[in-house]
Motif scaffolding. Structure first.
Motif, PDB file in Angstrom:
ATOM      1  N   ASN A   1       0.820  -1.209   0.000  1.00 30.04           N
ATOM      2  CA  ASN A   1       0.000   0.000   0.000  1.00 30.04           C
ATOM      3  C   ASN A   1       0.853   1.258   0.000  1.00 30.04           C
ATOM      4  OD1 ASN A   1      -2.369  -1.390  -0.102  1.00 30.04           O
ATOM      5  ND2 ASN A   1      -2.688  -1.381   2.129  1.00 30.04           N
ATOM      6  N   GLU A   2       1.935   1.228   0.770  1.00 29.24           N
ATOM      7  CA  GLU A   2       2.814   2.399   0.839  1.00 29.24           C
ATOM      8  C   GLU A   2       3.454   2.640  -0.526  1.00 29.24           C
ATOM      9  OE1 GLU A   2       6.043   2.152   3.731  1.00 29.24           O
ATOM     10  OE2 GLU A   2       6.905   3.856   2.634  1.00 29.24           O
ATOM     11  N   LEU A   3       3.873   1.555  -1.160  1.00 30.63           N
ATOM     12  CA  LEU A   3       4.484   1.640  -2.485  1.00 30.63           C
ATOM     13  C   LEU A   3       3.497   2.249  -3.484  1.00 30.63           C
ATOM     14  CD1 LEU A   3       7.105   0.630  -3.938  1.00 30.63           C
ATOM     15  CD2 LEU A   3       5.868  -1.441  -4.491  1.00 30.63           C
ATOM     16  N   VAL A   4       2.288   1.727  -3.482  1.00 30.66           N
ATOM     17  CA  VAL A   4       1.263   2.228  -4.404  1.00 30.66           C
ATOM     18  C   VAL A   4       0.968   3.698  -4.114  1.00 30.66           C
ATOM     19  CG1 VAL A   4      -1.154   1.997  -5.101  1.00 30.66           C
ATOM     20  CG2 VAL A   4       0.236  -0.048  -4.760  1.00 30.66           C
ATOM     21  N   ASP A   5       0.810   4.035  -2.851  1.00 32.61           N
ATOM     22  CA  ASP A   5       0.541   5.433  -2.471  1.00 32.61           C
ATOM     23  C   ASP A   5       1.625   6.363  -3.001  1.00 32.61           C
ATOM     24  OD1 ASP A   5      -1.795   5.058  -1.138  1.00 32.61           O
ATOM     25  OD2 ASP A   5      -0.917   4.953   0.866  1.00 32.61           O
ATOM     26  N   THR A   6       2.885   5.956  -2.803  1.00 31.90           N
ATOM     27  CA  THR A   6       4.004   6.815  -3.200  1.00 31.90           C
ATOM     28  C   THR A   6       4.010   7.050  -4.704  1.00 31.90           C
ATOM     29  OG1 THR A   6       5.286   5.868  -1.388  1.00 31.90           O
ATOM     30  CG2 THR A   6       6.508   7.085  -3.054  1.00 31.90           C
ATOM     31  N   ILE A   7       3.820   5.981  -5.463  1.00 31.85           N
ATOM     32  CA  ILE A   7       3.859   6.105  -6.929  1.00 31.85           C
ATOM     33  C   ILE A   7       2.678   6.925  -7.448  1.00 31.85           C
ATOM     34  CG2 ILE A   7       3.774   4.823  -9.099  1.00 31.85           C
ATOM     35  CD1 ILE A   7       5.105   2.468  -7.600  1.00 31.85           C
TER      36      ILE A   7
END
Lengths: 209, 209
Positions: free
Chosen positions: A190-196
């Motif tokens: 989720n953090e990865l998706v949020d950042t991108i």
């Protein structure tokens, strides 16, 4: 007596073709196009190697077909995700998130479709793939400019930047999915998706969301 | 009499090697790695085809060497551009602009180095290339967070998004440099660079610059 293809034979041929396609995709999903050897595909499909070449002129033609089928499925998913109710920024947020989540759930598939070095015949299909995504994003960016949620800009180039940023971050050679940094739980995903998605939307709108 | 390499012979060998490298780069700059045939390189370098294989084990090894040399030059340019006086956003603006302008001045070179489908041996060098850029950008993003000009974020992922966005927009299959939309004058070049750099910096900072 002249040879005549009966309805039953046609059906059997269609079934074998379908089985070859499914087995190839299984191999690709497992280890990319590189690992999808014809002997392995034949084994999985339960057909002789020669049968594959009766259905497809070459391994490259088979791969190009697989690529087209898988591509269309992914492009359709993005189109669906863009079709939700909301303004263009919300719709793009939803579609980018959807795209990223699907890639993280099937990193090998995503890599094979977007980044794996492949035969020029398959590369041609990939061009169509990237174009289809860019076209969808571009239309949404145009909608956003028209409704005033996205500032005026070169929509074509902005859509290309979006495709580049999300592809490179998700499946490029530096992506966490391609290195040992692969997130090992849903929170990290989720953090990865949020950042991108955040980078992409800020790039478009200039607003910290 | 035993064979002994004299100083003069060593010099001549080094000169031939250098000439082969320059001729290969000339071919690559003209039509990408694909078009750099060994016979053409030999012709340009004024050596026999066999001489090339005395200096490089294979065409792929020669290409990998060319890639390393050209790569290092480009990475050095970005490092230089990042070293100007100013805050991190200004330094990144300068470096991204510099990178984009160099790519637009030599679109075939840029495409060969960043996007052309190449042999896996060359692809390995490309990985190092992308990593080197991402490392430089990441350091600048960290500096920006420390000095307060860039909001806190996953610096690795942000750097990867930057590399992806600028590469795809400049030399990806949808880039104006790869289609008929190639800008034909400096004004268009500037607009293109402005748009890409603006997307990248907004993505990082969330500010319309």
């Amino acid at each position: 007596m002249a040879y005549r293809e009966t309805e039953k034979m046609r059906q059997r041929k269609a079934q074998a073709r379908q089985k070859i396609i499914e087995s190839t995709w299984e191999c690709v999903a497992d280890g990319g196009f590189q690992s999808a050897r014809v002997t392995r595909i034949a084994g999985l499909a339960g057909v002789a190697t020669g049968t594959i070449y009766r259905h497809f002129e070459s391994r490259e033609d088979l791969f190009a077909e697989i690529f087209r089928l898988a591509t269309q499925r992914e492009v359709d998913k993005v189109a669906e995700a863009l079709a939700i109710t909301g303004n263009a920024v919300q719709r793009l947020d939803h579609a980018l998130r959807h795209f990223a989540q699907r890639a993280l759930k099937g990193p090998m598939k995503a890599w094979a479709l977007i980044a794996e070095p492949v035969d020029p015949k398959v590369e041609e299909e990939r061009l169509a793939y990237r174009r289809a995504y860019a076209n969808l994003f571009e239309q949404a960016i145009r909608d956003g400019i028209a409704e005033g949620t996205i500032p005026d800009q070169n929509t074509r180039l902005a859509a290309t930047c979006l495709v580049g940023a999300i592809s490179e971050a998700l499946v490029g050679p530096l992506s966490p999915t391609q290195t040992s940094e692969l997130p090992d739980n849903d929170n990290n995903d989720n953090e990865l998706v949020d950042t991108i998605v955040c980078f992409c939307l800020r790039g478009l709108t200039g607003t910290r969301s």
